[in-house]
Design a protein around this motif. Structure first.
Motif, PDB file in Angstrom:
ATOM      1  N   GLN A  23       0.863  -1.179   0.000  1.00 49.07           N
ATOM      2  CA  GLN A  23       0.000   0.000   0.000  1.00 49.07           C
ATOM      3  C   GLN A  23       0.896   1.224   0.000  1.00 49.07           C
ATOM      4  O   GLN A  23       1.769   1.365   0.846  1.00 49.07           O
ATOM      5  CB  GLN A  23      -0.924   0.021   1.220  1.00 49.07           C
ATOM      6  CG  GLN A  23      -1.846   1.220   1.197  1.00 49.07           C
ATOM      7  CD  GLN A  23      -2.883   1.179   2.298  1.00 49.07           C
ATOM      8  OE1 GLN A  23      -3.477   0.146   2.541  1.00 49.07           O
ATOM      9  NE2 GLN A  23      -3.086   2.301   2.957  1.00 49.07           N
ATOM     10  N   GLY A  25      -0.325   4.586  -0.524  1.00 48.59           N
ATOM     11  CA  GLY A  25      -0.935   5.832  -0.085  1.00 48.59           C
ATOM     12  C   GLY A  25      -2.427   5.676   0.077  1.00 48.59           C
ATOM     13  O   GLY A  25      -3.037   4.773  -0.483  1.00 48.59           O
ATOM     14  N   ALA A  26      -3.001   6.561   0.879  1.00 47.25           N
ATOM     15  CA  ALA A  26      -4.454   6.655   1.035  1.00 47.25           C
ATOM     16  C   ALA A  26      -4.798   8.141   0.976  1.00 47.25           C
ATOM     17  O   ALA A  26      -4.176   8.955   1.663  1.00 47.25           O
ATOM     18  CB  ALA A  26      -4.897   6.040   2.351  1.00 47.25           C
ATOM     19  N   ALA A  33      -4.650  10.466  -5.715  1.00 43.31           N
ATOM     20  CA  ALA A  33      -4.425   9.033  -5.911  1.00 43.31           C
ATOM     21  C   ALA A  33      -4.122   8.746  -7.376  1.00 43.31           C
ATOM     22  O   ALA A  33      -3.228   7.957  -7.691  1.00 43.31           O
ATOM     23  CB  ALA A  33      -5.646   8.244  -5.445  1.00 43.31           C
ATOM     24  N   ILE A  52     -12.157   3.458  -0.202  1.00 39.07           N
ATOM     25  CA  ILE A  52     -12.180   3.095   1.211  1.00 39.07           C
ATOM     26  C   ILE A  52     -13.002   4.131   1.969  1.00 39.07           C
ATOM     27  O   ILE A  52     -13.220   5.236   1.489  1.00 39.07           O
ATOM     28  CB  ILE A  52     -10.756   3.012   1.808  1.00 39.07           C
ATOM     29  CG1 ILE A  52      -9.993   4.322   1.579  1.00 39.07           C
ATOM     30  CG2 ILE A  52      -9.994   1.822   1.252  1.00 39.07           C
ATOM     31  CD1 ILE A  52      -8.666   4.417   2.295  1.00 39.07           C
ATOM     32  N   ARG A  61      -7.258   4.381  -1.845  1.00 37.35           N
ATOM     33  CA  ARG A  61      -5.899   3.935  -1.536  1.00 37.35           C
ATOM     34  C   ARG A  61      -5.247   3.405  -2.805  1.00 37.35           C
ATOM     35  O   ARG A  61      -5.919   2.919  -3.712  1.00 37.35           O
ATOM     36  CB  ARG A  61      -5.885   2.907  -0.415  1.00 37.35           C
ATOM     37  CG  ARG A  61      -6.489   1.594  -0.765  1.00 37.35           C
ATOM     38  CD  ARG A  61      -6.448   0.648   0.415  1.00 37.35           C
ATOM     39  NE  ARG A  61      -7.307  -0.486   0.114  1.00 37.35           N
ATOM     40  CZ  ARG A  61      -7.796  -1.300   1.006  1.00 37.35           C
ATOM     41  NH1 ARG A  61      -7.523  -1.130   2.273  1.00 37.35           N
ATOM     42  NH2 ARG A  61      -8.552  -2.305   0.641  1.00 37.35           N
ATOM     43  N   ARG A  63      -2.437   0.801  -4.296  1.00 39.31           N
ATOM     44  CA  ARG A  63      -1.722  -0.424  -3.948  1.00 39.31           C
ATOM     45  C   ARG A  63      -1.121  -1.059  -5.195  1.00 39.31           C
ATOM     46  O   ARG A  63      -1.640  -0.872  -6.293  1.00 39.31           O
ATOM     47  CB  ARG A  63      -2.657  -1.446  -3.305  1.00 39.31           C
ATOM     48  CG  ARG A  63      -3.438  -0.899  -2.145  1.00 39.31           C
ATOM     49  CD  ARG A  63      -4.242  -1.938  -1.416  1.00 39.31           C
ATOM     50  NE  ARG A  63      -5.161  -2.667  -2.258  1.00 39.31           N
ATOM     51  CZ  ARG A  63      -5.895  -3.700  -1.831  1.00 39.31           C
ATOM     52  NH1 ARG A  63      -5.821  -4.093  -0.585  1.00 39.31           N
ATOM     53  NH2 ARG A  63      -6.698  -4.328  -2.645  1.00 39.31           N
TER      54      ARG A  63
END
Length: 94
Positions: A23, A25-26, A33, A52, A61, A63
């Motif tokens: 992961q 970043g969120a 993003a 999310i 997020r 990934r």
């Protein structure tokens, strides 16, 4: 004689039931993003965006993976940090 038939494209790779992801970043703003996603894609990664729930509402997020084992995910994490300066977190998937 007819036209040669086009080869069918292979089916997309199925996501494994279990594995490891990195992961990276969120974000509360999808644009942020997407910028990270584009940067990773330019460097040969196949990042995924997942919606999310955040305290402030919806988030996204970023990934990469999944990888079949933790060692592969940690190798990818180290490479991304070295190449792009993004420190990711290795997590079990799902």
């Amino acid at each position: 004689p007819g036209l040669p038939s086009a080869k069918p494209s292979p089916p997309p790779k199925a996501m494994p039931d279990k594995g490891w992801i990195v992961q990276l970043g969120a974000f509360s703003h999808t644009d942020n993003a997407r910028r990270m996603q584009e940067n990773l894609a330019r460097h040969g990664y196949a990042p995924q965006l997942d919606k999310i729930a955040l305290n402030q509402g919806q988030g996204v997020r970023v990934r990469v993976g999944p990888y079949s084992n933790e060692a592969q995910a940690r190798t990818a994490q180290a490479r991304i940090q070295r190449e792009l300066g993004i420190k990711g977190v290795v997590r079990a998937y799902p």
